[in-house]
Design an enzyme around this catalytic site. Structure first.
Site, PDB file in Angstrom:
ATOM      1  N   GLU A 190      -3.833 -32.952  -7.260  1.00 10.66           N
ATOM      2  CA  GLU A 190      -4.100 -34.200  -6.727  1.00 10.66           C
ATOM      3  C   GLU A 190      -2.919 -34.944  -6.164  1.00 10.66           C
ATOM      4  O   GLU A 190      -3.025 -35.626  -5.098  1.00 10.66           O
ATOM      5  CB  GLU A 190      -4.500 -35.153  -8.344  1.00 10.66           C
ATOM      6  N   LYS A 218      -3.007 -42.772 -11.544  1.00 12.30           N
ATOM      7  CA  LYS A 218      -3.164 -41.694 -10.276  1.00 12.30           C
ATOM      8  C   LYS A 218      -4.546 -41.910  -9.311  1.00 12.30           C
ATOM      9  O   LYS A 218      -4.397 -41.720  -8.104  1.00 12.30           O
ATOM     10  CB  LYS A 218      -3.402 -40.433 -11.042  1.00 12.30           C
ATOM     11  N   ALA A 277     -13.303 -33.392 -13.267  1.00 13.41           N
ATOM     12  CA  ALA A 277     -13.329 -33.490 -11.889  1.00 13.41           C
ATOM     13  C   ALA A 277     -11.882 -33.305 -11.591  1.00 13.41           C
ATOM     14  O   ALA A 277     -11.152 -33.579 -12.190  1.00 13.41           O
ATOM     15  CB  ALA A 277     -13.970 -34.990 -11.499  1.00 13.41           C
ATOM     16  N   CYS A 302      -4.611 -40.943 -15.549  1.00 17.18           N
ATOM     17  CA  CYS A 302      -5.826 -41.078 -14.892  1.00 17.18           C
ATOM     18  C   CYS A 302      -5.871 -42.296 -13.922  1.00 17.18           C
ATOM     19  O   CYS A 302      -6.128 -42.403 -12.932  1.00 17.18           O
ATOM     20  CB  CYS A 302      -7.004 -41.384 -15.899  1.00 17.18           C
ATOM     21  N   GLU A 356     -28.641 -34.060  -2.797  1.00 13.57           N
ATOM     22  CA  GLU A 356     -30.038 -33.577  -2.788  1.00 13.57           C
ATOM     23  C   GLU A 356     -29.802 -32.090  -2.644  1.00 13.57           C
ATOM     24  O   GLU A 356     -31.060 -31.401  -3.062  1.00 13.57           O
ATOM     25  CB  GLU A 356     -30.589 -34.143  -1.504  1.00 13.57           C
ATOM     26  N   CYS A 364      -3.206 -41.303 -19.953  1.00 12.25           N
ATOM     27  CA  CYS A 364      -4.368 -41.918 -19.186  1.00 12.25           C
ATOM     28  C   CYS A 364      -4.067 -43.121 -18.416  1.00 12.25           C
ATOM     29  O   CYS A 364      -3.809 -43.282 -17.353  1.00 12.25           O
ATOM     30  CB  CYS A 364      -5.647 -41.738 -20.052  1.00 12.25           C
ATOM     31  N   HIS A 420     -32.912 -38.391   0.129  1.00 15.23           N
ATOM     32  CA  HIS A 420     -32.505 -37.955   1.496  1.00 15.23           C
ATOM     33  C   HIS A 420     -32.153 -39.065   2.421  1.00 15.23           C
ATOM     34  O   HIS A 420     -33.000 -40.170   2.246  1.00 15.23           O
ATOM     35  CB  HIS A 420     -33.608 -37.186   2.179  1.00 15.23           C
ATOM     36  N   TYR A 431      -4.759 -29.138 -11.780  1.00 17.61           N
ATOM     37  CA  TYR A 431      -5.261 -30.430 -11.105  1.00 17.61           C
ATOM     38  C   TYR A 431      -4.179 -31.515 -10.844  1.00 17.61           C
ATOM     39  O   TYR A 431      -4.361 -32.217  -9.709  1.00 17.61           O
ATOM     40  CB  TYR A 431      -6.610 -30.845 -12.060  1.00 17.61           C
ATOM     41  N   ARG A 468     -13.833 -40.654 -32.188  1.00 16.00           N
ATOM     42  CA  ARG A 468     -14.958 -41.520 -32.719  1.00 16.00           C
ATOM     43  C   ARG A 468     -15.695 -40.605 -33.491  1.00 16.00           C
ATOM     44  O   ARG A 468     -16.044 -41.289 -34.672  1.00 16.00           O
ATOM     45  CB  ARG A 468     -15.781 -42.120 -31.475  1.00 16.00           C
TER      46      ARG A 468
END
Length: 451
Positions: free
Chosen positions: A180, A50, A340, A47, A442, A42, A437, A176, A318
């Site tokens: 990307e 990148k 994502a 991550c 929304e 990462c 808005h 991905y 953890r």
């Protein structure tokens, strides 16, 4: 028997470091071995660098959009070397942060490969170390396909050390990582071709998301060769000559070819054959508590090939430390994990896809809400990018099973939506929420009629 350490961690990536630091909070004596830079994939090759390159790739669009908003923008150009130097400088800074955090936690760091001698004994170079519990957190590595000339291609690790920006760039793979980097180079002005074996990119994501994003990328100038595979790669004076087969049979010449066809657990040099740790389908087999088939040996992160995301590895690490050293008996849930894709535009998801929801509950038990529209931002620009937002709802319970989005700030928006999905929110809860808005987000609380 007295051991040198209560816990020894093999691997200094996100999951391993998270577990090591958490274990010391409970009073455990912890050692950690890492042969490379601290931070794992990462921080060093994934991550963080990148995402910094993603940010860099946004500026050409912003410069053009600024003109449409009335700004006078001069000639712009990219200094590739300056950008990559800055990116790698930030990586080096983060390496130092990880080292200081481990020093503060009083974790002893060993530089080198740790190999099993038996279930409680490791060697690192000429040194022999014993530990009551051992955690394997060695991550994964890119895997290349088997094709003639594939040795001429690079992998994602190499993207951050390219001496110059390739003018002609080919990506093999539709995951991905490939998407990307294809978007980064395309936005920076390279001629980009992406070769995928299936009709659409991002296998495993919701089909509407895949189709909408792929069409958006094509509109941005990215060439996508669907249902196509590379037949051979040849190094010539003009560049790398690729011959393809399948839906698109043609010859392409490129300066750089990126192989992004998948990753596999990094299990070499571990000495697992000296233990009874079971490896299944190339990954370390573990139970819900990240325990292997040997009671005192555990594994977290990409080497277990569960969900290969940095935050997942951290949570697994953890949870392991809380259970084994904190007496909290905690399991990391792998349900409703948001993710994502930092493409242009972004894509993000949480929960079940439409196809998975219908397979689990039945076609007639699922309601689909979907909206496609151009955000207010693009009303003044020549670019007419469209967002796509989607909710997957179980009809009887009204529970939102999944949320999917393509559009600006999709990752930031989905993080909040993920909390609602994780809590079991119903469509009525979304409907009862007042919209902000004008915003793209929304639409998640204003969609009323199912498809």
């Amino acid at each position: 028997m007295a051991y040198d350490y209560d816990l020894f961690v093999i691997g200094g990536g996100s999951g391993g470091i998270a577990a090591a630091r958490r274990a010391t909070e409970y009073g455990a004596k912890v050692g950690l071995a890492e042969f490379d830079r601290l931070g794992g994939t990462c921080v060093n090759r994934g991550c963080i660098p990148k995402k910094l390159m993603v940010y860099a790739s946004h500026f050409p669009h912003w410069f053009e959009d600024a003109k449409d908003y009335g700004w006078s923008v001069g000639e712009a150009s990219l200094d590739w070397k300056k950008m990559t130097t800055a990116v790698n400088g930030e990586v080096a800074r983060l390496n130092g942060v990880y080292q200081r955090n481990l020093d503060k936690a009083e974790v002893t760091v060993y530089r080198g490969y740790a190999q099993f001698v038996d279930a409680h004994t490791l060697t690192i170079g000429d040194e022999k170390i014993t530990a009551d519990k051992i955690l394997i957190a060695v991550g994964g590595i890119p895997e290349k396909i088997d094709a003639p000339g594939i040795e001429h291609t690079i992998v994602s690790d190499d993207m951050f050390t390219l001496p110059e920006q390739p003018k002609r760039f080919v990506v093999l793979g539709g995951g991905y990582i490939g998407v990307e980097f294809a978007c980064i180079l395309n936005a920076l002005g390279s001629q980009v071709t992406q070769i995928i074996r299936r009709p659409y990119i991002l296998r495993g994501f919701d089909n509407d998301l895949r189709e909408h994003l792929q069409n958006s990328l094509i509109e941005e100038g990215l060439q996508v060769l669907d249902d196509t595979e590379v037949k051979s790669i040849e190094k010539t004076k003009e560049g790398l000559k690729l011959t393809t087969k399948g839906n698109h049979e043609e010859t392409i010449t490129a300066d750089v070819v990126l192989t992004a066809t998948g990753r596999i657990p990094r299990l070499e040099k571990l000495g697992l054959e000296n233990t009874d740790v079971k490896v299944k389908d190339g990954a370390i087999a573990v139970n819900d508590y990240s325990c292997t088939t040997v009671p005192n040996i555990f594994a977290v992160g990409d080497c277990t090939n569960r969900i290969n995301l940095t935050p997942v590895a951290i949570q697994e690490g953890r949870a392991f430390a809380d259970t084994e050293f904190g007496g909290k008996n905690r399991v990391m849930s792998h349900e409703n994990v948001p993710s994502a894709v930092f493409s242009s535009p972004e894509a993000a998801s949480v929960g079940l896809t439409e196809q998975d929801a219908k397979a689990k509950y039945g076609d007639n038990a699922i309601d689909i809400y979907r909206a496609k529209f151009g955000s207010t931002y693009f009303s003044l620009t020549r670019r007419k990018e469209k967002a796509m937002l989607k909710l997957v709802v179980e009809r009887n319970s009204d529970r939102v099973l999944g949320a999917h989005m393509v559009g600006e700030a999709a990752a930031e928006i989905m993080q909040g939506v993920a909390v609602a999905v994780k809590m079991g929110a119903k469509k009525a809860d979304f409907d009862a929420t007042v919209a902000i808005h004008p915003s793209v987000a929304e639409e998640f609380v204003t969609m009323r009629n199912p498809l």
